[in-house]
Design an enzyme around this catalytic site. Structure first.
Site, mmCIF file in Angstrom:
data_model
loop_
_atom_site.group_PDB
_atom_site.id
_atom_site.type_symbol
_atom_site.label_atom_id
_atom_site.label_comp_id
_atom_site.label_asym_id
_atom_site.label_seq_id
_atom_site.Cartn_x
_atom_site.Cartn_y
_atom_site.Cartn_z
ATOM 1 N N HIS A 18 37.048 27.809 32.752
ATOM 2 C CA HIS A 18 38.131 28.454 31.923
ATOM 3 C C HIS A 18 37.864 27.606 30.346
ATOM 4 O O HIS A 18 37.777 28.048 29.382
ATOM 5 C CB HIS A 18 39.616 28.226 32.271
ATOM 6 C CG HIS A 18 39.655 29.241 33.487
ATOM 7 N ND1 HIS A 18 40.116 28.412 34.624
ATOM 8 C CD2 HIS A 18 39.541 30.252 33.772
ATOM 9 C CE1 HIS A 18 40.555 29.522 35.446
ATOM 10 N NE2 HIS A 18 39.846 30.496 35.061
ATOM 11 N N LYS A 42 50.979 38.230 43.558
ATOM 12 C CA LYS A 42 50.252 37.054 44.425
ATOM 13 C C LYS A 42 51.086 35.848 44.726
ATOM 14 O O LYS A 42 52.019 35.641 44.159
ATOM 15 C CB LYS A 42 49.256 36.530 42.990
ATOM 16 C CG LYS A 42 48.206 37.537 42.713
ATOM 17 C CD LYS A 42 46.800 37.043 42.169
ATOM 18 C CE LYS A 42 45.770 37.866 41.893
ATOM 19 N NZ LYS A 42 44.537 37.184 41.149
ATOM 20 N N ARG A 92 30.254 34.841 34.737
ATOM 21 C CA ARG A 92 29.387 33.922 35.359
ATOM 22 C C ARG A 92 28.160 34.641 35.967
ATOM 23 O O ARG A 92 27.009 33.930 36.259
ATOM 24 C CB ARG A 92 30.018 33.185 36.304
ATOM 25 C CG ARG A 92 31.174 32.128 36.081
ATOM 26 C CD ARG A 92 31.994 31.821 37.221
ATOM 27 N NE ARG A 92 32.756 33.028 37.533
ATOM 28 C CZ ARG A 92 33.775 33.189 38.386
ATOM 29 N NH1 ARG A 92 34.146 31.846 38.607
ATOM 30 N NH2 ARG A 92 34.232 34.274 38.662
ATOM 31 N N SER A 130 38.382 29.473 40.561
ATOM 32 C CA SER A 130 39.588 29.008 40.960
ATOM 33 C C SER A 130 39.828 28.924 42.419
ATOM 34 O O SER A 130 40.112 27.871 43.119
ATOM 35 C CB SER A 130 40.639 29.736 40.237
ATOM 36 O OG SER A 130 40.793 29.557 38.840
#
Ligand code: PNS
Length: 167
Positions: A18, A42, A92, A130
Site C-alpha cells: 500500500h 467485515k 500485483r 493484507s
C-alpha cells in the site's frame, strides 16, 4: 486546480505494498486522499480508529500531500462529495486486474466522470497482501520488511491482548 486522487481500501493492515502505491500516487497527484472503507460487514483485525491511527502515524510524516479519511457507502459518492475524479488502485497480478476490472466498470457506470488509475507496486511488494500478512503472522511467521514497523508493533500488541484475555 491541484490534481487530486482517492486511494480507497480496507488497509487491515496497511502493508508496504500500500505504501509503495501511495508513494507512486504522490508522484502523479498533488493530493492523495487515503480513504478507509468503514465496512460493518467485515470483521477486521484492527478497528477503524486503530487503522486510521496507523495510517496517520506511518503516512503523514512521509507524504505531506496525503490526507486520511474514512468513508461509508459508494466510493463514487465519496469521490463526488470530495470533488475528486481519480481513483488509484494497485495491481500485483492478472488476478488483481480481474478483481479490479468489474469495480472500475461499475464505478464508471455509476459516475462516468471518475477515472481509475491502476498502479503497479515494485517487485519486492508484488506478493504482499493484507490477508497473507495476517495468516503468516497468526501462524508465527516473520512479516518484517513486508509491513511498516509500526504495524508489527500493533499486531504484537494485539496478540498480547488476545493472549491475556484468553488466559
Ligand atoms: O482494500 P480492498 O478491500 O481491496 O478495497 C475495496 C474497496 C474499498 C475499494 C471497495 O470495496 C469499495 O470501493 N467499496 C465501497 C463500496 C462501493 O462503492 N462498491 C461498489 C464498487 S464497484
Amino acid at each position: 486546480m491541484p490534481k487530486r486522487a482517492i486511494y480507497p481500501g480496507t488497509f487491515d493492515p496497511l502493508t508496504n505494498g500500500h505504501v509503495d502505491i501511495i508513494a507512486r500516487g504522490c508522484q502523479l497527484f498533488d493530493e492523495v486522499i487515503v480513504a478507509l472503507l468503514v465496512n460493518p460487514g467485515k470483521s477486521p483485525l484492527f478497528t477503524v480508529p486503530e487503522r486510521v491511527e496507523i495510517l496517520n502515524e506511518v503516512l503523514t510524516p512521509q507524504f505531506p500531500q496525503v490526507r486520511i479519511e474514512t468513508f461509508e457507502g459508494l466510493l463514487v459518492d465519496f469521490c463526488r462529495h470530495r470533488e475528486v475524479n481519480a481513483i488509484i488502485r494497485g495491481v500485483r497480478s492478472f488476478k488483481d486486474y480481474e478483481y479490479e476490472l468489474p469495480m472500475i466498470l461499475m464505478n464508471r457506470r455509476l459516475n462516468s466522470e471518475v477515472e481509475t488509475v491502476l498502479l503497479v507496486a515494485s517487485e519486492e511488494n508484488s506478493y504482499v497482501s493484507s490477508s497473507l500478512i495476517k495468516e503468516v503472522f497468526n501462524l508465527g511467521g516473520s512479516i518484517k520488511g513486508l509491513v511498516p514497523n509500526l504495524v508489527i508493533d500493533r499486531m504484537n500488541q494485539y496478540r498480547d491482548r488476545q493472549g491475556a484475555s484468553n488466559s
